[in-house]
Scaffold this motif. Sequence first.
Motif, PDB file in Angstrom:
ATOM      1  N   SER A   1       0.911  -1.031   0.021  1.00  0.00           N
ATOM      2  CA  SER A   1      -0.031   0.008  -0.121  1.00  0.00           C
ATOM      3  C   SER A   1       0.695   1.280  -0.021  1.00  0.00           C
ATOM      4  CB  SER A   1      -0.644  -0.121   1.222  1.00  0.00           C
ATOM      5  OG  SER A   1      -1.649   1.279   1.420  1.00  0.00           O
TER       6      SER A   1
ATOM      7  N   VAL B   1      -1.240   5.004   6.651  1.00  0.00           N
ATOM      8  CA  VAL B   1      -2.500   4.929   7.305  1.00  0.00           C
ATOM      9  C   VAL B   1      -2.118   5.233   8.724  1.00  0.00           C
ATOM     10  CG1 VAL B   1      -3.920   2.868   7.821  1.00  0.00           C
ATOM     11  CG2 VAL B   1      -3.138   2.758   5.781  1.00  0.00           C
TER      12      VAL B   1
ATOM     13  N   GLN C   1      -4.688  -3.384   8.814  1.00  0.00           N
ATOM     14  CA  GLN C   1      -3.909  -3.816   7.959  1.00  0.00           C
ATOM     15  C   GLN C   1      -4.406  -4.462   6.517  1.00  0.00           C
ATOM     16  OE1 GLN C   1      -0.887  -5.759  10.092  1.00  0.00           O
ATOM     17  NE2 GLN C   1      -0.241  -3.762  10.995  1.00  0.00           N
TER      18      GLN C   1
ATOM     19  N   SER D   1      -5.908  -1.976   4.378  1.00  0.00           N
ATOM     20  CA  SER D   1      -5.159  -1.009   3.734  1.00  0.00           C
ATOM     21  C   SER D   1      -4.488  -1.667   2.327  1.00  0.00           C
ATOM     22  CB  SER D   1      -4.116  -0.583   4.739  1.00  0.00           C
ATOM     23  OG  SER D   1      -3.298  -1.552   5.127  1.00  0.00           O
TER      24      SER D   1
ATOM     25  N   LEU E   1      -6.725  -0.564  -0.248  1.00  0.00           N
ATOM     26  CA  LEU E   1      -6.885   0.780  -0.503  1.00  0.00           C
ATOM     27  C   LEU E   1      -6.828   1.402  -1.990  1.00  0.00           C
ATOM     28  CD1 LEU E   1      -6.253   2.558   2.960  1.00  0.00           C
ATOM     29  CD2 LEU E   1      -8.227   2.608   1.813  1.00  0.00           C
TER      30      LEU E   1
ATOM     31  N   TYR F   1      -0.161   4.081   0.840  1.00  0.00           N
ATOM     32  CA  TYR F   1      -0.862   5.068   1.592  1.00  0.00           C
ATOM     33  C   TYR F   1      -0.319   5.099   2.799  1.00  0.00           C
ATOM     34  CZ  TYR F   1      -4.317   5.821  -1.858  1.00  0.00           C
ATOM     35  OH  TYR F   1      -5.061   6.135  -3.096  1.00  0.00           O
TER      36      TYR F   1
ATOM     37  N   ALA G   1      -6.192   7.295   5.799  1.00  0.00           N
ATOM     38  CA  ALA G   1      -5.248   7.035   4.834  1.00  0.00           C
ATOM     39  C   ALA G   1      -5.134   8.149   4.034  1.00  0.00           C
ATOM     40  CB  ALA G   1      -5.294   5.737   3.985  1.00  0.00           C
TER      41      ALA G   1
END
Length: 187
Positions: free
Chosen positions: A128, A132, A172, A175, A178, A130, A146
Motif C-alpha cells: 500500500s 495509514v 492492515q 489497507s 485501499l 498510503y 489514509a
Amino acid sequence: MLKRVIAPFSSFFLLGLLLLAGCRAGGPGGAPARTMAAFFNKYDGQPGFHTTQWSADLLQRLALVRAAKLLGGSELTDGITGIRSARFISFVPTAAAQVAQQGLRSEAAGVLQSEKYTALSAGAPAASSYQVSTRGSGDKVSEFAAVGQLPDAANSFVLVSVQGNFTQAQVQALSKYLPALVQATGK
C-alpha cells in the motif's frame, strides 16, 4: 522625530508579515481544518476536488463480504463487516486549481495529529502506498485514515476516512486494498 514615524510603520509591517505567514501556514485553502469533518467540508465542491461518501447498507456490505471471501482472508472479511461509513476526498491539479499537494498533506497531517490518530505500525503492508493512521484504544480501532495519491495522476492527493469497529490486523488487511478501492471510487 523620525523614530516616532518609523516605529509604528515597522510595527505595521511586522504585523503584516506575521499575518501573511499565518495564512500560508493555514494550508492551501486558508485556515487549517482541525477535524476530519472540517477538512472534508472545506474542500467539498472546490475546483479539482472530488468527494465520495459511502455508508454500509446491508446489500453493499453483503456484496463486499462475498468479494472479500474470494480475495481471501477472514481479517479482510471481518474488516469489511466492521465498516460503518467511509469518506474519500481526492484532488487532481487542474489549470483552474493550483492547490499545492504538499500543503494538503501537511493540513491532513495536522488534522490526524489534532484528532489523536496513531500511525499504523511498521507491520503495515508495503504494497500500500498510503500512510495509514488509526484512532482507538489498544487493538480496538474505531476509525482509520489514509493519505496518499492517485496512482495515475501526478501531484494528486487522496484522504480516506473510515469509521467502524476494527482490530489492527483488520485495518492492515483493508489497507492492502485501499489503492484499488480509491481508484474505483476515483476522480
